[in-house]
Write an enzyme that holds these catalytic residues in place. Structure first.
Site, PDB file in Angstrom:
ATOM      1  N   TYR A 265       0.857  -1.192   0.000  1.00  0.00           N
ATOM      2  CA  TYR A 265       0.000   0.000   0.000  1.00  0.00           C
ATOM      3  C   TYR A 265       0.894   1.243   0.000  1.00  0.00           C
ATOM      4  CZ  TYR A 265      -4.307   2.627   1.284  1.00  0.00           C
ATOM      5  OH  TYR A 265      -5.385   3.468   1.306  1.00  0.00           O
ATOM      6  N   CYS A 266       0.722   2.101  -1.010  1.00  0.00           N
ATOM      7  CA  CYS A 266       1.417   3.391  -1.097  1.00  0.00           C
ATOM      8  C   CYS A 266       2.935   3.190  -1.062  1.00  0.00           C
ATOM      9  CB  CYS A 266       0.918   4.321   0.013  1.00  0.00           C
ATOM     10  SG  CYS A 266       1.475   6.032  -0.160  1.00  0.00           S
ATOM     11  N   VAL A 267       3.621   3.787  -0.099  1.00  0.00           N
ATOM     12  CA  VAL A 267       5.077   3.699  -0.058  1.00  0.00           C
ATOM     13  C   VAL A 267       5.534   2.256   0.106  1.00  0.00           C
ATOM     14  CG1 VAL A 267       5.108   4.156   2.424  1.00  0.00           C
ATOM     15  CG2 VAL A 267       7.162   4.536   1.094  1.00  0.00           C
TER      16      VAL A 267
END
Length: 590
Positions: free
Chosen positions: A323-325
């Site tokens: 998720y994301c980074v």
């Protein structure tokens, strides 16, 4: 408000002055406010965790003045539009005024009941429009610089909104008279408390408890390192897919965005689909892990967790989610494993609003200036840790209208009670970051975009090349995502070489991900034949509801047969024994 507005222009005589009791009441309100401020200054300020804010050094707006002809044209347009606004107001031209009616800041009827406030809101929006036209009229600047100026101008104009000031907000004036000033005292109390803790409050404190009404899906912590805890969730079905799932949430926030409550928990939903679910709970950085960097998150974090899940279940490979980074780093992990000949450890990789190519990374880049980079040593301090409140303020600034000024009005001016909203609780539950990793991430990825340059980055001496990744990938983006814009997320498709599926979900960075099928909200788009994001958008097929339903079919096709949900598939019953109940200690650390 109508009576109040009609009385405004009327002269007040000595005989019409308020009675002594009224004067005493409002004098008491002012005195109480002064007392609160003085007590705060004496007791709270020495302990306040003040956060330095970066000087973003936006370009000189004086560049607009360079072309006098353009300036005259802009002024002429402004005068003409102002006259048009006045004419529309006088005629009651509803069609001409509907733009302001679409602005949520001015939804309340009080903005229309008194002409002066209608004029205020209309004039403000007109002013904002002309400020933006002025930015677009600047000659001789690069698109990136122009976008930076637009962002700065939008930030300023949102702060200037008449809704943010008590004397130009009719709702606030009404509340002052209704409560006889008590709303301002409550708001002042809220504001002083926020100053003390160095963070804007968005939700009632104490409304949520980890393990009770958030992060409550049953499970056990079965593995622990100085960097993370590994949670294994208890099965709810008699059989589970042979290939387990390992979720890597972003360490910029707490993991339970994917386990808020039983109605919208991705974790609980995945467990109910017959998946053995494991999740990494990252430790909020302290001095003990201040010096860790990318190598540690790849090898000591993600690969260590992959091996732990394989050991716990006996499975040869695992599905992964980043998720994301954590998705950006998952791409590094996949490339590292490919280079080491160990790609088979990962059966598939799903990316939730993650980026690997940061060329078009959106408005967050406006906050990552050279001036900010120079400030990082000061921001991390002697302990080498970046305070999570600074990051929270930065992300809130990207949507200041909704995430800052909305709460200034509600909490400080109207004196409203805080709501009970689990998503806002999560948004306020900040985590600290290792300063070294944060600096490397900003410089290497956001600023220099080195992740997509084959060999430009190395993990433990192994060059990273995303084009060597053949792992099947499911790539999800949010149509309205302001942190990881959909066109930027798409670029994973351009760099990976394995089987890839791109899905565009309705809504943004959080709501676009956390959208259970039972909610019957939003929609998603697919277009397997697209070879570019523009082509995808032009020919995508829309499906109502949650993209989770599409994802589970994709995962099921790659998960092997079902096996009994017992023995190793029960948390703590396999080679890795239970350490403690989920959600574990790390998520509670501040």
């Amino acid at each position: 408000m109508g009576d109040l507005g009609e009385d405004w222009g009327r002269q007040t005589t000595v005989s019409e002055l308020p009675p002594l009791a009224e004067i005493q009441h409002w004098t008491g309100v002012v005195g109480q406010a002064q007392q609160m401020i003085m007590e705060h200054l004496v007791h709270a300020m020495p302990d306040a965790g003040s956060l330095p804010l970066p000087d973003m050094q936006f370009p000189d707006m004086g560049a607009i003045m360079g072309d006098t002809t353009r300036l005259v044209d802009l002024q002429s347009d402004a005068v003409g539009d102002a006259l048009g606004l006045w004419t529309a107001l006088m005629k009651g031209d509803v069609e001409a005024l509907k733009a302001a009616d679409r602005d949520r800041r001015f939804n309340a009827e009080a903005w229309r009941q008194t002409p002066i406030f209608d004029v205020i809101r209309q004039a403000y929006l007109l002013l904002c429009e002309h400020f933006m036209r002025a930015v677009d009229a600047i000659d001789g600047v690069e698109p990136e610089v122009r976008n930076k100026i637009r962002f700065a101008m939008r930030t300023v104009t949102e702060a200037m909104s008449p809704a943010n000031f008590p004397l130009t907000n009719p709702q606030v004036l009404e509340r002052i008279f209704e409560t006889r000033g008590q709303n301002l005292l409550r708001g002042l109390e809220h504001m002083l408390a926020d100053i003390t803790k160095g963070q804007l409050t968005q939700v009632r404190q104490g409304a949520f408890e980890l393990g009770r009404n958030i992060a409550a899906t049953p499970g056990k912590v079965i593995h622990e390192t100085p960097l993370y805890q590994l949670i294994h969730y208890a099965p709810t079905t008699e059989t589970v897919f042979e290939t387990p799932l390992l979720i890597f949430p972003a360490w910029i926030n707490r993991f339970y965005i994917l386990d808020l409550n039983q109605r919208n928990s991705f974790v609980r939903w995945a467990v109910d689909q017959g998946i053995s679910v494991f999740l990494v709970s990252w430790k909020s950085a302290d001095e003990s892990i201040a010096g860790i960097g990318m190598d540690d998150y790849v090898i000591g974090g993600q690969i260590d967790a992959i091996d732990a899940v394989r050991k716990a279940t006996g499975a040869e490979s695992v599905h992964t989610i980043g998720y994301c980074v954590a998705g950006s780093v998952l791409a590094m992990t996949l490339a590292y494993l490919a280079a080491k000949g160990e790609a088979g450890k990962v059966a598939s990789a799903t990316f939730f609003t993650a980026q690997v190519d940061f060329e078009e990374a959106g408005e967050l880049k406006h906050l990552l200036s050279d001036e900010l980079m120079a400030m990082l040593p000061m921001l991390t301090g002697d302990k080498g840790v970046l305070d999570g409140r600074f990051l929270a303020a930065s992300f809130n600034l990207l949507r200041a209208r909704d995430l800052i000024w909305n709460y200034v009005v509600q909490n400080y001016l109207l004196g409203e009670d805080y709501p009970e909203f689990d998503l806002l609780h999560w948004n306020n539950d900040t985590t600290n970051l290792p300063g070294e990793w944060h600096r490397d991430y900003i410089q290497a990825l956001y600023r220099d975009n080195r992740l997509v340059q084959p060999g430009a980055l190395s993990i433990a001496g192994v060059p990273i090349d995303l084009t060597k990744i053949l792992t099947p990938a499911y790539i999800q983006a949010g149509r309205e995502d302001h942190i990881a814009p959909a066109p930027s997320v798409w670029r994973i498709m351009d760099h990976f070489r394995g089987d890839r599926r791109f899905v565009l979900a309705g809504s943004g960075h959080v709501a676009g991900v956390v959208n259970p099928p039972a909610a019957k909200k939003y929609q998603y788009w697919t277009n397997p034949a697209a070879d570019s994001f523009a082509d995808f958008v032009a020919n995508a097929v829309e499906t109502p509801g949650s993209w989770w339903s599409d994802w589970i079919g994709w995962i099921a096709d790659r998960s092997g047969p079902k096996v009994p949900a017992k023995g190793k598939r029960v948390p703590g019953k396999g080679p890795l024994k239970a350490i403690e109940d989920a959600p574990g200690r790390y998520v509670r650390m501040r």
